[in-house]
Write an enzyme that holds these catalytic residues in place. Structure first.
Site, PDB file in Angstrom:
ATOM      1  N   TYR A  20      -2.144  -1.870   7.522  1.00 26.02           N
ATOM      2  CA  TYR A  20      -3.093  -2.951   7.788  1.00 26.02           C
ATOM      3  C   TYR A  20      -3.283  -3.166   9.282  1.00 26.02           C
ATOM      4  CZ  TYR A  20      -3.034  -4.455   2.944  1.00 26.02           C
ATOM      5  OH  TYR A  20      -3.187  -4.511   1.589  1.00 26.02           O
ATOM      6  N   SER A  32      -8.051  -1.806  -3.549  1.00 29.67           N
ATOM      7  CA  SER A  32      -8.723  -0.515  -3.405  1.00 29.67           C
ATOM      8  C   SER A  32      -9.777  -0.318  -4.482  1.00 29.67           C
ATOM      9  CB  SER A  32      -7.718   0.638  -3.486  1.00 29.67           C
ATOM     10  OG  SER A  32      -6.879   0.609  -2.370  1.00 29.67           O
ATOM     11  N   ARG A  40       0.850  -1.202   0.000  1.00 24.00           N
ATOM     12  CA  ARG A  40       0.000   0.000   0.000  1.00 24.00           C
ATOM     13  C   ARG A  40       0.877   1.241   0.000  1.00 24.00           C
ATOM     14  NH1 ARG A  40      -4.967  -2.338   1.365  1.00 24.00           N
ATOM     15  NH2 ARG A  40      -6.182  -1.656  -0.399  1.00 24.00           N
ATOM     16  N   ASP A  83      -3.652  -0.832  -7.607  1.00 24.65           N
ATOM     17  CA  ASP A  83      -4.147  -1.420  -6.355  1.00 24.65           C
ATOM     18  C   ASP A  83      -5.552  -2.010  -6.556  1.00 24.65           C
ATOM     19  OD1 ASP A  83      -5.119  -1.912  -3.819  1.00 24.65           O
ATOM     20  OD2 ASP A  83      -4.189  -0.148  -2.926  1.00 24.65           O
ATOM     21  N   GLN A 104      -0.645   2.851  -6.128  1.00 24.30           N
ATOM     22  CA  GLN A 104      -2.087   3.171  -6.073  1.00 24.30           C
ATOM     23  C   GLN A 104      -2.811   2.862  -7.370  1.00 24.30           C
ATOM     24  OE1 GLN A 104      -2.570   7.160  -4.574  1.00 24.30           O
ATOM     25  NE2 GLN A 104      -2.345   6.495  -2.466  1.00 24.30           N
TER      26      GLN A 104
HETATM   27  P1  NAD Z   1      -8.819  -4.172   4.895  1.00 25.59           P
HETATM   28  O1  NAD Z   1      -9.788  -4.522   3.822  1.00 25.59           O
HETATM   29  O2  NAD Z   1      -7.633  -5.046   5.100  1.00 25.59           O
HETATM   30  O3  NAD Z   1      -9.603  -4.090   6.295  1.00 25.59           O
HETATM   31  C1  NAD Z   1     -10.747  -3.266   6.411  1.00 25.59           C
HETATM   32  C2  NAD Z   1     -10.669  -2.454   7.664  1.00 25.59           C
HETATM   33  O4  NAD Z   1     -10.959  -3.300   8.789  1.00 25.59           O
HETATM   34  C3  NAD Z   1      -9.314  -1.815   7.964  1.00 25.59           C
HETATM   35  O5  NAD Z   1      -9.481  -0.417   8.060  1.00 25.59           O
HETATM   36  C4  NAD Z   1      -8.922  -2.427   9.304  1.00 25.59           C
HETATM   37  O6  NAD Z   1      -8.209  -1.532  10.123  1.00 25.59           O
HETATM   38  C5  NAD Z   1     -10.285  -2.745   9.886  1.00 25.59           C
HETATM   39  N1  NAD Z   1     -10.327  -3.661  11.026  1.00 25.59           N
HETATM   40  C6  NAD Z   1      -9.605  -4.787  11.270  1.00 25.59           C
HETATM   41  N2  NAD Z   1      -9.952  -5.313  12.462  1.00 25.59           N
HETATM   42  C7  NAD Z   1     -10.928  -4.531  12.978  1.00 25.59           C
HETATM   43  C8  NAD Z   1     -11.693  -4.545  14.169  1.00 25.59           C
HETATM   44  N3  NAD Z   1     -11.532  -5.472  15.098  1.00 25.59           N
HETATM   45  N4  NAD Z   1     -12.595  -3.556  14.366  1.00 25.59           N
HETATM   46  C9  NAD Z   1     -12.777  -2.581  13.452  1.00 25.59           C
HETATM   47  N5  NAD Z   1     -12.083  -2.509  12.304  1.00 25.59           N
HETATM   48  C10 NAD Z   1     -11.172  -3.463  12.080  1.00 25.59           C
HETATM   49  O7  NAD Z   1      -8.368  -2.667   4.714  1.00 25.59           O
HETATM   50  P2  NAD Z   1      -8.086  -1.878   3.360  1.00 25.59           P
HETATM   51  O8  NAD Z   1      -9.307  -1.213   2.900  1.00 25.59           O
HETATM   52  O9  NAD Z   1      -7.398  -2.802   2.419  1.00 25.59           O
HETATM   53  O10 NAD Z   1      -7.110  -0.758   3.878  1.00 25.59           O
HETATM   54  C11 NAD Z   1      -5.976  -1.132   4.651  1.00 25.59           C
HETATM   55  C12 NAD Z   1      -5.075   0.046   4.849  1.00 25.59           C
HETATM   56  O11 NAD Z   1      -4.399   0.416   3.665  1.00 25.59           O
HETATM   57  C13 NAD Z   1      -5.771   1.307   5.324  1.00 25.59           C
HETATM   58  O12 NAD Z   1      -4.930   1.911   6.275  1.00 25.59           O
HETATM   59  C14 NAD Z   1      -5.853   2.154   4.091  1.00 25.59           C
HETATM   60  O13 NAD Z   1      -5.950   3.527   4.379  1.00 25.59           O
HETATM   61  C15 NAD Z   1      -4.537   1.794   3.472  1.00 25.59           C
HETATM   62  N6  NAD Z   1      -4.495   2.043   2.034  1.00 25.59           N
HETATM   63  C16 NAD Z   1      -3.392   2.698   1.527  1.00 25.59           C
HETATM   64  C17 NAD Z   1      -3.296   2.899   0.174  1.00 25.59           C
HETATM   65  C18 NAD Z   1      -2.101   3.595  -0.401  1.00 25.59           C
HETATM   66  O14 NAD Z   1      -1.481   4.386   0.254  1.00 25.59           O
HETATM   67  N7  NAD Z   1      -1.734   3.256  -1.603  1.00 25.59           N
HETATM   68  C19 NAD Z   1      -4.279   2.445  -0.669  1.00 25.59           C
HETATM   69  C20 NAD Z   1      -5.379   1.779  -0.127  1.00 25.59           C
HETATM   70  C21 NAD Z   1      -5.460   1.569   1.237  1.00 25.59           C
END
Ligand code: NAD
Length: 372
Positions: A230, A130, A119, A127, A124
Site C-alpha cells: 500500500y 481486488s 494482500r 480479496d 487472493q
Molecule cells: P489502493 O486502492 O489502495 O490505491 C490505488 C493506487 O493509488 C495504489 O497503487 C497507490 O500506490 C496509488 N497512490 C496512492 N497515492 C498516490 C499518489 N499520490 N499518486 C499516484 N498514485 C498514488 O491500491 P490497491 O489497488 O488496493 O493495491 C494496493 C497494493 O496491493 C498494490 O501494490 C497491489 O499490487 C497490491 N495487491 C496485492 C495483491 C496480492 O498480492 N494478493 C492483491 C491485490 C493488490
C-alpha cells in the site's frame, strides 16, 4: 450453520452477497440458507434461481436473524436491531469506520470486514478490494468513453483520419491497471502515474507510458515503497512535483481516470481545480476515489457534473453498475473466507491464529477488536 442473505439496503447498492451458485455450495456443506425475497433482483439473480439452488425464501427479519449473515455493506442502524446477539456478519464492513464498528460490537455481533484482508498470495481468492476494484477500473473507462463526445481509437477512413484519444490514469493499483488495460483495448494512448516504484514495470507491461516523478531524497523513496504493497502519504515536495507533471499531462488528455488511495486516510489531491480549468473542453475525468474525498476537489460524490467544460464523474459504486458479475465475484470471495471460520462439519470454528482471520475480525463478544 443457518446462513442469511438479506437484501442490501444502502442507497444504490445493487449487489448481493451470495449467488445461486454459492448458495448451492453452502447447502452441500451442511448449512441451511434463507434468502430474503428480492435480495438478488437488482443483480439479476431472481428468487426462483435461489429456490432452485435449494435456498428458502424469507423476510428481511428471517435473513438478518440468521446465525451467519452474509452482507455486501455493513448493517445499517435499522438492520442492526434485527440481528441476533452472537451472530456472525461478514461483508465490506468498513474497518476504518470506528462508530459503525462500535455499533456492531454493541449489538453483540462477531464482524469480519473483508476489506481488511492482507494482500498476501493466500488471500487472493477472498480479496474483495481486488475483485471489485478490477470491475470499477473497467467500468470507469466505459463511462468515460460514453461521456466523451468523440471516438477513442485512431481511425483512418476515406473521409480522413481521427486521432486516438489520450488517457491519463493516476494511481495504478488494481483499478488503475484495469483502467489502463481497458483504455488500451479501446485504442487510447495511455500514460499513468503512481507513487510506488514497482508500479512502473506493471504500467509499461500494459503498453502505457509511466509518468516519472523522480525521488529527490532517500526518505521520499522509502515512503514511496509503501507498506504491505500500500502507498503512504508522500511528502509535500514530491506531491508538488507530481502535481506539476500531472497538470501538464492532464492538459493534453481527453480522459483522466483517478484511483489514488491511501489506506485509512483521505484520498490525495492529484488534479487541482486549476488543472481542470486548463483541461480541454469535452474531456472527461472519472474520480474513483470520490468516496474517500476524491483525487480532484471538483468531483461531487454520486454525481456527474460539468466544470470548465470537463465532465467529472463522481459515481461511487461502479461495481454496482455491473452487479451480476460484481456479485458473482464477491460471493466467491465470501465463500472462500468462510473456509477459514467454518470447519468440515459445517460448524463455526474461527481460526484466530490465521493472519487473514485476525486482520478481518473487527468486533466480537461486545468488544471492538484491537487493530494493529
Ligand atoms: P489502493 O486502492 O489502495 O490505491 C490505488 C493506487 O493509488 C495504489 O497503487 C497507490 O500506490 C496509488 N497512490 C496512492 N497515492 C498516490 C499518489 N499520490 N499518486 C499516484 N498514485 C498514488 O491500491 P490497491 O489497488 O488496493 O493495491 C494496493 C497494493 O496491493 C498494490 O501494490 C497491489 O499490487 C497490491 N495487491 C496485492 C495483491 C496480492 O498480492 N494478493 C492483491 C491485490 C493488490
Amino acid at each position: 450453520m443457518h446462513i442469511g442473505i438479506p437484501k442490501e439496503t444502502r442507497d444504490g447498492e445493487t449487489r448481493v452477497a451470495a449467488t445461486p451458485e454459492t448458495v448451492k455450495k453452502y447447502l452441500g456443506g451442511k448449512h441451511t440458507v434463507v434468502v430474503e425475497r428480492g435480495a438478488g433482483d437488482a443483480a439479476r439473480y431472481p428468487d426462483d434461481a435461489y429456490e432452485a439452488a435449494g435456498a428458502t425464501l424469507g423476510s428481511t427479519q428471517d435473513a438478518l436473524g440468521a446465525e451467519l449473515v452474509l452482507k455486501v455493506r455493513a448493517p445499517s442502524p435499522t438492520e442492526l436491531p434485527q440481528m441476533k446477539s452472537g451472530a456472525v456478519v461478514i461483508g465490506m464492513l468498513d474497518p476504518f469506520d470506528a462508530q459503525g464498528i462500535e455499533q456492531m460490537a454493541a449489538a453483540g455481533l462477531t464482524g469480519f470486514a473483508l476489506e481488511a484482508a492482507p494482500r498476501i498470495t493466500r488471500a487472493q481468492s477472498l480479496d474483495v478490494l481486488s475483485s471489485q476494484a478490477n470491475l470499477a477500473g473497467y467500468k470507469a473507462v466505459l463511462l468515460a468513453a460514453h461521456h466523451y463526445g468523440r471516438l477513442i481509437p485512431m481511425m483512418m477512413t476515406a473521409a480522413g483520419t481521427l486521432k486516438a484519444a489520450r488517457a491519463v490514469v493516476l494511481g495504478t493499483g488494481v483499478a488503475g491497471l484495469q483502467a489502463i488495460a481497458t483504455a488500451k483495448r479501446l485504442g487510447a494512448v495511455v500514460e499513468a502515474s503512481d507513487v510506488r516504484p514497482a508500479a512502473r514495470e506493471q504500467v509499461e507491461s500494459l503498453g502505457a507510458k509511466f509518468i516519472d516523478v523522480p525521488f529527490e531524497t532517500d526518505e521520499e523513496r522509502e515512503i514511496a515503497e509503501g507498506k504491505g504493497g500500500y502507498a503512504r502519504a508522500m511528502p509535500p515536495g514530491w506531491m508538488a512535483r507530481q502535481a506539476a507533471l500531472v497538470s501538464e499531462r492532464c492538459k493534453q488528455a481527453d480522459i483522466v481516470i483517478t484511483t489514488a488511495l491511501i489506506p485509512g486516510r483521505p484520498a490525495p489531491t492529484l488534479v487541482s481545480a486549476d488543472t481542470v480549468a486548463a483541461m480541454r473542453p469535452g474531456s472527461v475525468l472519472v474520480d474513483l476515489a470520490v468516496e474517500r474525498g476524491g483525487n480532484c476537489p471538483l468531483s461531487e460524490k454520486g454525481q456527474i457534473v460539468e466544470k470548465h467544460g470537463v465532465t467529472i464523474i463522481g459515481l461511487t459504486n461502479l461495481p454496482g453498475l455491473v452487479a451480476t458479475d460484481a456479485s458473482a465475484l464477491y460471493a466467491r470471495n465470501v465463500m472462500d473466507f468462510l473456509k477459514l471460520i467454518i470447519n468440515a462439519d459445517g460448524a463455526l470454528a474461527i481460526q484466530r491464529d490465521d493472519e487473514i482471520v485476525a486482520a478481518c475480525l473487527v468486533c466480537e463478544g461486545g468488544n471492538v477488536a484491537r487493530r494493529t
